[in-house]
Design an enzyme around this catalytic site. Sequence first.
Site, short mmCIF file in Angstrom:
data_model
loop_
_atom_site.label_atom_id
_atom_site.label_comp_id
_atom_site.label_asym_id
_atom_site.label_seq_id
_atom_site.Cartn_x
_atom_site.Cartn_y
_atom_site.Cartn_z
CD GLU A 153 -3.12 0.80 0.34
OE1 GLU A 153 -2.60 1.47 -0.58
OE2 GLU A 153 -4.27 1.01 0.72
CG ASP A 154 -1.13 4.72 -1.48
OD1 ASP A 154 -1.77 3.98 -0.70
OD2 ASP A 154 -1.68 5.57 -2.20
CG PHE B 237 -3.62 15.66 1.44
CD1 PHE B 237 -4.53 14.67 1.80
CD2 PHE B 237 -3.25 15.77 0.10
CE1 PHE B 237 -5.06 13.82 0.84
CE2 PHE B 237 -3.78 14.92 -0.86
CZ PHE B 237 -4.68 13.94 -0.48
NE ARG C 4 -2.81 8.38 -9.30
CZ ARG C 4 -3.47 8.09 -8.18
NH1 ARG C 4 -2.82 7.68 -7.12
NH2 ARG C 4 -4.78 8.20 -8.12
CG ASP D 293 -5.41 9.15 6.28
OD1 ASP D 293 -4.90 9.60 7.30
OD2 ASP D 293 -6.18 9.81 5.56
P1 IMP Z 1 -7.62 5.23 4.59
O1 IMP Z 1 -8.77 4.30 4.32
O2 IMP Z 1 -8.05 6.47 5.31
O3 IMP Z 1 -6.46 4.55 5.28
O4 IMP Z 1 -7.18 5.78 3.18
C1 IMP Z 1 -6.17 5.26 2.45
C2 IMP Z 1 -6.17 5.87 1.06
O5 IMP Z 1 -6.47 7.27 1.10
C3 IMP Z 1 -4.79 5.79 0.47
O6 IMP Z 1 -4.61 4.59 -0.24
C4 IMP Z 1 -4.73 7.02 -0.41
O7 IMP Z 1 -5.26 6.73 -1.68
C5 IMP Z 1 -5.64 8.03 0.26
N1 IMP Z 1 -4.87 9.00 1.08
C6 IMP Z 1 -4.83 9.09 2.42
N2 IMP Z 1 -4.03 10.09 2.83
C7 IMP Z 1 -3.54 10.65 1.71
C8 IMP Z 1 -2.61 11.73 1.46
O8 IMP Z 1 -2.08 12.40 2.37
N3 IMP Z 1 -2.35 12.00 0.16
C9 IMP Z 1 -2.91 11.30 -0.88
N4 IMP Z 1 -3.75 10.29 -0.70
C10 IMP Z 1 -4.07 9.95 0.58
MG MG Z 2 -4.65 4.53 -2.46
#
Ligand code: IMP
Ligand code: MG
Length: 188
Positions: A102-103, A155, A168, A106
């Site tokens: 995963e990238d 962010f 990206r 959050d």
């Molecule tokens: P989560 O479900 O809140 O953990 O969201 C994860 C997804 O939200 C990641 O795979 C990203 O695509 C997006 N995301 C969360 N934070 C950021 C950020 O700071 N920049 C860009 N994308 C983000």
């Molecule tokens: Mg993502």
Amino acid sequence: MNDYSEYLEEILISEDQLQERIGELGAQISRDYEGQDLLLICILRGGVLFLTDLMRELTVPHSIDFMAVSSYGVGARQSKGQVRITLDLTTSIGGRNVLLVEDIIDSGNTIASVLELLRLRRPKSLKVCTLLDKPERRESEIPIEYRGFEIPNKFVFGYGLDLDEYFRNLRFIGVLRKDKVAEFADAH
Ligand code: IMP
Ligand code: MG
């Protein structure tokens, strides 16, 4: 879309720092999976750059597959909890050692739902490798086996992460300028 520099507050993680850390993760994963079958699963699209750099650091044989889930749409920054699979794997994962790449984690809600769905398919093992971890915003507890960097609640974009689908391609992770957050985030 304007040039990325108009949105950049600061570079949080440089290209060199990223590549060095990915080298370390690759070595660690190669040690842990030595002599075992390994399947890397990348959740599109943010994890793609990380996946391709990480793969090249692995010394163990492995295959890859992709899936996509709906989480953040254009103009929305808050993930809503439930995810929907919009593109499923083509590989069967039953009995295989699966590593999710995963990238960023959050809230953790996206990966929590994905883990739940994948567990139903009975892999031999299922672990998580994330480049970035934003623990301050966590809502779902996620066991993270491999973590690139812990980052503050800002962010970020670049190196797979987008600003409304752009940038990206950047080789570094940058922080979005505070005065631009409103332009991109309606949830923060
Ligand atoms: P989560 O479900 O809140 O953990 O969201 C994860 C997804 O939200 C990641 O795979 C990203 O695509 C997006 N995301 C969360 N934070 C950021 C950020 O700071 N920049 C860009 N994308 C983000
Ligand atoms: Mg993502």
